[in-house]
Design an enzyme around this catalytic site. Sequence first.
Site, PDB file in Angstrom:
ATOM      1  N   CYS A   1      27.669  43.119   5.663  1.00 45.80           N
ATOM      2  CA  CYS A   1      29.025  42.562   5.483  1.00 45.80           C
ATOM      3  C   CYS A   1      29.765  43.183   4.300  1.00 45.80           C
ATOM      4  CB  CYS A   1      28.962  41.066   5.237  1.00 45.80           C
ATOM      5  SG  CYS A   1      28.002  40.122   6.393  1.00 45.80           S
TER       6      CYS A   1
HETATM    7  O1  KQY Z   1      29.510  38.096   7.437  1.00 45.12           O
HETATM    8  C1  KQY Z   1      30.450  38.714   7.056  1.00 45.12           C
HETATM    9  N1  KQY Z   1      30.797  39.814   7.699  1.00 45.12           N
HETATM   10  C2  KQY Z   1      31.343  38.238   5.978  1.00 45.12           C
HETATM   11  C3  KQY Z   1      30.941  36.990   5.362  1.00 45.12           C
HETATM   12  C4  KQY Z   1      32.112  36.360   4.684  1.00 45.12           C
HETATM   13  C5  KQY Z   1      31.774  35.195   3.893  1.00 45.12           C
HETATM   14  C6  KQY Z   1      32.917  34.738   3.047  1.00 45.12           C
HETATM   15  N2  KQY Z   1      32.557  33.739   2.117  1.00 45.12           N
END
Ligand code: KQY
Length: 365
Positions: A356
Amino acid sequence: MSATIASTPAADGYRMPGEQEPHSGCWIAWPERPDNWRLGAKPAQEAFAAVAEAVNVSEPVTVAVSDHQFEHCRSLLSASIRVVELSTDDAWIRDTGPTFVVDDSGGRRGVDWRFNAWGGLQGGLYVPWDRDDRVARKVLEIEGADRYRAPIVLEGGSVHVDGEGTVIATEECLLNPNRNPHLSRAEIEQTLFDYLGAETMIWLRRGVYDDETDGHVDNLACFARPGVVLLTWTDEQSDPQHAISRDALGRLEGATDARGRALEVVRIPSPGPLTITDEEASGVDALPGSRPRRAGDRLAASYANFYLGTTRVVFPLLDPRFDDAAGEVLRGCFPDREVVGLPAREILLGGGNIHCITQQVPALR
Ligand code: KQY
């Protein structure tokens, strides 16, 4: 200079490559908001810096950072890592950055999806999110890549592709009324095909249990290469993750990819269940408009949330009971890459993990 193009990648002969294809770089954004990262984001910054250094061995890394944090960030990173000032609302560049697409004659462009902080005013994670919505455009300016502004809300972590025409995603996220309520499943599929240069969609039902992104696929499953999918797995039937993973297994094993192949599914153990401690929760500033962090809440932990670099796989260390087993699964899947585990609980506490917080720039073909 980055021009905005009115057509679509598919119409222009572009496709999103699989992450297993070679990269020319990787982007990371710097964490700092104290209502998501505990202790003023200092522990998270250390974890992000370690990811940047580990990926930089595989491909050149650029870190996007605010002016406020520039000196500090610069001082923590090797000189070979490029640090650029670029405003963000938070540090999830997988979701806010561009999805790069390439053609077969040396072209590279980027898709700039609409971003609403994982749900906008219907369950989104913070307000406002306008700086995040401009991140992809700014990255494309710096990379000198032309831009497609996609007509839908989508986060990069909510889709995975094999680079040969197949997309996997979850219904929980892409069909959630807080993303594109005016579009049908068929219209969303067609938009993905147009903007990712793909033709076959494999729908999974739900993502990892209690994932605040509404079930991003990148926390549940990913392509190791075309024809092979890694899937988060637990045999513990009392864990709600078991039924989610079993359902996904059935759908993946029953699917045919864009090249007509049946998929091989490799199970990677699920860590935990892991929960937020009192100390961790109390280190996060509770501010209006952002998601509260409460002691005892389950964390959406997953080893599938790794970065697949050109020469290295960088995966999260999350639970000593399962870290070695997860590393072995990854070594089996990626025998030609070095597989490196990094402590990642501080990233997990923010709501995601190594996949992420990274965004690959595919190599030109
Ligand atoms: O999982 C993701 N691609 C992003 C996670 C975002 C979490 C925001 N608090």
